[in-house]
Design a protein around this motif. Structure first.
Motif, PDB file in Angstrom:
ATOM      1  N   MET A  35       0.871  -1.255   0.217  1.00 37.80           N
ATOM      2  CA  MET A  35       0.046  -0.054   0.080  1.00 37.80           C
ATOM      3  C   MET A  35       0.840   1.134   0.013  1.00 37.80           C
ATOM      4  O   MET A  35       1.896   1.402   0.899  1.00 37.80           O
ATOM      5  CB  MET A  35      -1.063   0.037   1.172  1.00 37.80           C
ATOM      6  CG  MET A  35      -1.850   0.956   1.448  1.00 37.80           C
ATOM      7  SD  MET A  35      -2.788   0.886   2.799  1.00 37.80           S
ATOM      8  CE  MET A  35      -4.761   0.928   2.360  1.00 37.80           C
ATOM      9  N   THR A  36       0.771   2.099  -0.864  1.00 40.44           N
ATOM     10  CA  THR A  36       1.100   3.639  -0.872  1.00 40.44           C
ATOM     11  C   THR A  36       0.318   4.453  -0.328  1.00 40.44           C
ATOM     12  O   THR A  36      -1.059   4.362   0.188  1.00 40.44           O
ATOM     13  CB  THR A  36       1.442   4.204  -2.278  1.00 40.44           C
ATOM     14  OG1 THR A  36       0.193   4.125  -2.758  1.00 40.44           O
ATOM     15  CG2 THR A  36       2.372   3.282  -3.071  1.00 40.44           C
ATOM     16  N   VAL A  39      -2.730   5.349  -2.265  1.00 39.51           N
ATOM     17  CA  VAL A  39      -3.881   4.196  -2.190  1.00 39.51           C
ATOM     18  C   VAL A  39      -4.644   4.352  -1.148  1.00 39.51           C
ATOM     19  O   VAL A  39      -5.874   4.426  -1.172  1.00 39.51           O
ATOM     20  CB  VAL A  39      -3.184   2.834  -2.219  1.00 39.51           C
ATOM     21  CG1 VAL A  39      -4.313   1.675  -2.095  1.00 39.51           C
ATOM     22  CG2 VAL A  39      -2.501   2.618  -3.668  1.00 39.51           C
ATOM     23  N   ASN A  42      -6.838   7.496  -1.354  1.00 37.40           N
ATOM     24  CA  ASN A  42      -8.322   7.104  -1.953  1.00 37.40           C
ATOM     25  C   ASN A  42      -9.242   6.149  -1.544  1.00 37.40           C
ATOM     26  O   ASN A  42     -10.592   6.552  -1.593  1.00 37.40           O
ATOM     27  CB  ASN A  42      -7.449   6.303  -3.413  1.00 37.40           C
ATOM     28  CG  ASN A  42      -7.277   7.025  -4.723  1.00 37.40           C
ATOM     29  OD1 ASN A  42      -8.116   8.125  -5.057  1.00 37.40           O
ATOM     30  ND2 ASN A  42      -6.149   7.044  -4.974  1.00 37.40           N
ATOM     31  N   LYS A  43      -8.728   5.290  -0.799  1.00 33.29           N
ATOM     32  CA  LYS A  43      -9.567   4.491   0.286  1.00 33.29           C
ATOM     33  C   LYS A  43     -10.369   5.410   0.994  1.00 33.29           C
ATOM     34  O   LYS A  43     -11.457   5.310   1.424  1.00 33.29           O
ATOM     35  CB  LYS A  43      -8.712   3.482   0.949  1.00 33.29           C
ATOM     36  CG  LYS A  43      -9.437   2.332   1.177  1.00 33.29           C
ATOM     37  CD  LYS A  43      -8.565   1.087   1.590  1.00 33.29           C
ATOM     38  CE  LYS A  43      -9.448   0.021   1.807  1.00 33.29           C
ATOM     39  NZ  LYS A  43      -9.103  -0.833   2.533  1.00 33.29           N
ATOM     40  N   ARG A  59       0.150   8.342 -10.511  1.00 36.39           N
ATOM     41  CA  ARG A  59       0.358   7.303  -9.728  1.00 36.39           C
ATOM     42  C   ARG A  59       1.511   6.609  -9.764  1.00 36.39           C
ATOM     43  O   ARG A  59       1.734   5.508  -9.212  1.00 36.39           O
ATOM     44  CB  ARG A  59      -0.738   6.356  -9.753  1.00 36.39           C
ATOM     45  CG  ARG A  59      -2.197   6.878  -9.643  1.00 36.39           C
ATOM     46  CD  ARG A  59      -3.261   5.882  -9.895  1.00 36.39           C
ATOM     47  NE  ARG A  59      -3.073   5.477 -11.368  1.00 36.39           N
ATOM     48  CZ  ARG A  59      -3.193   4.241 -11.944  1.00 36.39           C
ATOM     49  NH1 ARG A  59      -3.621   3.493 -11.221  1.00 36.39           N
ATOM     50  NH2 ARG A  59      -3.132   4.401 -13.313  1.00 36.39           N
ATOM     51  N   CYS A  78       2.533   8.836  -3.779  1.00 36.79           N
ATOM     52  CA  CYS A  78       2.442   7.508  -4.715  1.00 36.79           C
ATOM     53  C   CYS A  78       3.647   6.609  -4.578  1.00 36.79           C
ATOM     54  O   CYS A  78       3.713   5.527  -5.010  1.00 36.79           O
ATOM     55  CB  CYS A  78       1.995   8.010  -6.042  1.00 36.79           C
ATOM     56  SG  CYS A  78       3.438   8.770  -6.930  1.00 36.79           S
TER      57      CYS A  78
END
Lengths: 242, 211
Positions: A35-36, A39, A42-43, A59, A78
Motif C-alpha cells: 500500500m502507498t 492508495v 483514495n480509500k 500514480r 504515490c
C-alpha cells in the motif's frame, strides 16, 4: 506480512470557509500489502469522506502532483509505501505553495512564474529551418541536460527549503537546476552577463544557504547539491568579469 | 517589477556579499584554529607559551592578526547575519519548519544562528579582555582562567568551534568542491579534536601555579 490498522491524521482546511480554523482529522485504514499513501488516501475518499482534497494524476512518480508532507517531510504520496512508515501517519499540504484546500496546493502557478522569471527556453538568433537536420550534440552534454530535466516539478525541494519558506521570491533548487540545464545547453545563446542577470542574485544562486534538505529529500534523487554548486561557481567566475 | 526593486536592482552587491562571506568566514575558521592551537602550547609548558607569544609580538603578528580579526568578526556578522530570520513571523516559520522536517543539516543551521548570536556577545567580550590585557603571557592568562573565566571559556570554545565547523561545512556544500558526506565527517572529527585540545589547555591553565 501482518496487516496493521493505520491512523491517518490529515490536515483539513478550506480557504473558501476561512471561519473554520484548520484542524487535523483522524481516519483509520486497514493496511494492504504494497500500500502507498496515495492508495490509502483514495480509500479514505471512497469510504470515509468524499470531500477530502488531494492532487494526483499519474500514480507513478512522473507527474509530481501528489507531493505532500508525510510525517513532516515532503514526499510523493504515490511513491511512499505505508510499510516504511509508523502506524500513525500525519499528512499536511506542502508549504510555500498556495493552498487550495486540505492536501491540495497550486504548484502549477509557482512553476509557471519560475519559467517566466528564469526565461526557461532556448534563446537563439538562428532561424529555424525544418528541412535541415538538427545539429549534433555531444552525448555527455545530452546526458547532463537530461539529468537536470528529470525534475518533475513536484515542489518537494521548495517545500523543504528554509530559505524558500521565509523568502517568497527565492527560486530554490528547482529553479537553479532549471537554469543549470540551459547553461550547459550549447543551443542556448545567452551570454554570461545575461545569465548573471537572471540568476546572480539573492532570488537565485546566492539565496541558497546550503542546508541541503532539497538534496536529501528530492524524490527523483536529482544531484541538486552539485547543480546548485555548479551555478554558484559559474556565477563566481562571471561576477568578476561582467 | 516594482519601483523599489527596479531602482535598487544591483546584482553585483549580492555577489560581493557572497564573496566577502566566503573570505571572512574562511579567514575566521583558519584564525580560530591557529588561535586555539597556539593557546594550547600551554600544555607543553608556560615557557613554550610565552616564547610563542613574544615571538609573535616581535614581528607585530599579534597586532596584525588582532586588527584583521576585529574587521573580519564584524564583517562576518554583517554579511552572514543578513541570513538570520529576525522577524517574529520568520522565526515562527523556521522553528515549525525545522521541527516538521527533522532534517539534521537544517537543525545544524538553526543552532549555528543561535551560537552565532552567543559568539557575537562572548567573542566581543573575549576580544576586549584580551586587548586590554596586552601583552599576552602564560601567567596573566592563567590568572584570568583561575579567577572565574574558566566557565566563560568552557562556553566559548565549543560554541565557536561548533559554529565554525558548521560554517565551513556549509561553504564546502555551497561551492561543491568536495562530496559533502565525507567532508561532514572529517569536519566533525577535526572539530571534536580541537575542542578536546582546548579543554586540555584550559585544564593546563588551571594547574598552573600563579605567583
Amino acid at each position: 506480512m501482518s496487516n496493521r490498522t493505520l491512523t491517518f491524521n490529515i490536515f483539513r482546511f478550506d480557504p473558501y470557509r476561512p471561519e473554520v480554523a484548520p484542524y487535523m482529522q483522524s481516519f483509520s485504514v486497514e493496511e494492504l500489502d504494497g500500500m502507498t499513501v496515495f492508495v490509502a488516501l483514495n480509500k479514505i475518499r471512497e469510504t470515509e469522506d468524499t470531500a477530502i482534497k488531494f492532487d494526483f494524476v499519474c500514480r507513478a512518480s512522473i507527474c509530481g502532483s501528489c507531493a505532500m508532507l508525510i510525517n513532516g517531510r515532503p514526499q510523493l504520496a504515490c511513491k511512499t509505501l505505508t510499510r516504511n512508515l509508523p502506524k500513525k501517519i500525519t499528512l499536511m499540504p506542502l508549504p510555500v505553495f498556495k493552498l487550495i484546500g486540505d492536501l491540495s496546493v497550486d504548484t502549477g502557478a509557482w512553476f509557471r512564474h519560475l519559467s517566466l522569471k528564469t526565461k526557461s527556453w532556448i534563446h537563439t538568433d538562428k532561424a529555424f529551418d525544418p528541412q535541415v537536420l538538427e545539429e549534433r550534440m555531444d552525448n555527455q552534454t545530452a546526458l547532463d541536460i537530461y539529468e537536470a530535466e528529470r525534475c518533475i516539478e513536484c515542489g518537494c525541494c521548495i517545500a523543504s527549503c528554509a530559505t524558500a519558506n521565509i523568502m517568497e521570491d527565492f527560486w530554490g533548487a528547482a529553479g537553479i537546476n532549471r537554469v543549470a540545464r540551459f547553461m550547459i545547453d550549447p543551443r542556448d545563446g545567452r551570454s554570461g552577463k545575461e545569465y548573471f542577470e537572471v540568476i546572480g542574485s539573492e532570488q537565485g544562486a546566492f539565496g541558497c544557504m546550503g542546508l541541503m534538505a532539497c538534496d536529501d529529500l528530492c524524490p527523483m534523487e536529482l544531484p541538486l547539491q552539485m547543480q546548485l554548486a555548479f551555478v554558484r561557481r559559474k556565477m563566481l567566475g562571471l561576477g568578476f568579469k561582467v | 517589477m516594482k519601483l523599489q526593486h527596479l531602482l535598487t536592482k544591483d546584482s553585483k552587491t549580492e555577489f560581493y556579499y557572497e564573496v566577502l562571506e566566503l573570505i571572512a568566514g574562511l579567514f575566521l575558521v583558519v584564525f580560530l584554529t591557529l588561535h586555539i592551537l597556539f593557546v594550547s602550547t600551554i600544555i607543553l609548558g608556560p615557557d613554550v607559551f610565552d616564547a610563542l607569544a613574544q615571538g609573535m609580538d616581535a614581528y607585530h603578528l599579534g597586532t596584525i592578526f588582532k586588527s584583521l580579526v576585529i574587521v573580519a568578526f564584524f564583517a562576518h556578522f554583517i554579511v552572514a547575519g543578513r541570513r538570520i530570520p529576525t522577524r517574529v513571523r520568520e522565526q515562527g516559520i523556521v522553528w515549525r519548519h525545522a521541527k516538521l522536517l527533522r532534517h539534521p543539516n537544517t537543525w545544524a543551521w538553526v543552532f549555528q544562528v543561535i551560537t552565532g548570536m552567543a559568539i557575537l556577545v562572548l567573542g566581543a567580550i573575549h576580544i576586549w579582555v584580551v586587548f586590554t590585557n596586552s601583552p599576552t603571557g602564560a601567567m596573566g592568562s592563567a590568572m584570568r582562567v583561575q579567577a572565574g573565566y574558566l566557565w566563560f571559556y568552557i562556553a566559548l570554545i565549543p560554541l565557536s568551534f561548533y559554529h565554525a565547523g558548521v560554517g565551513l561545512y556549509r561553504q564546502f556544500v555551497k561551492w561543491g568542491w568536495f562530496p559533502r558526506k565525507p567532508v561532514g565527517y572529517i569536519i566533525i572529527v577535526i572539530t571534536l579534536t580541537i575542542i578536546a585540545i582546548g579543554s586540555v589547555a584550559l585544564w593546563a591553565f588551571m594547574q598552573l601555579e600563579v605567583s
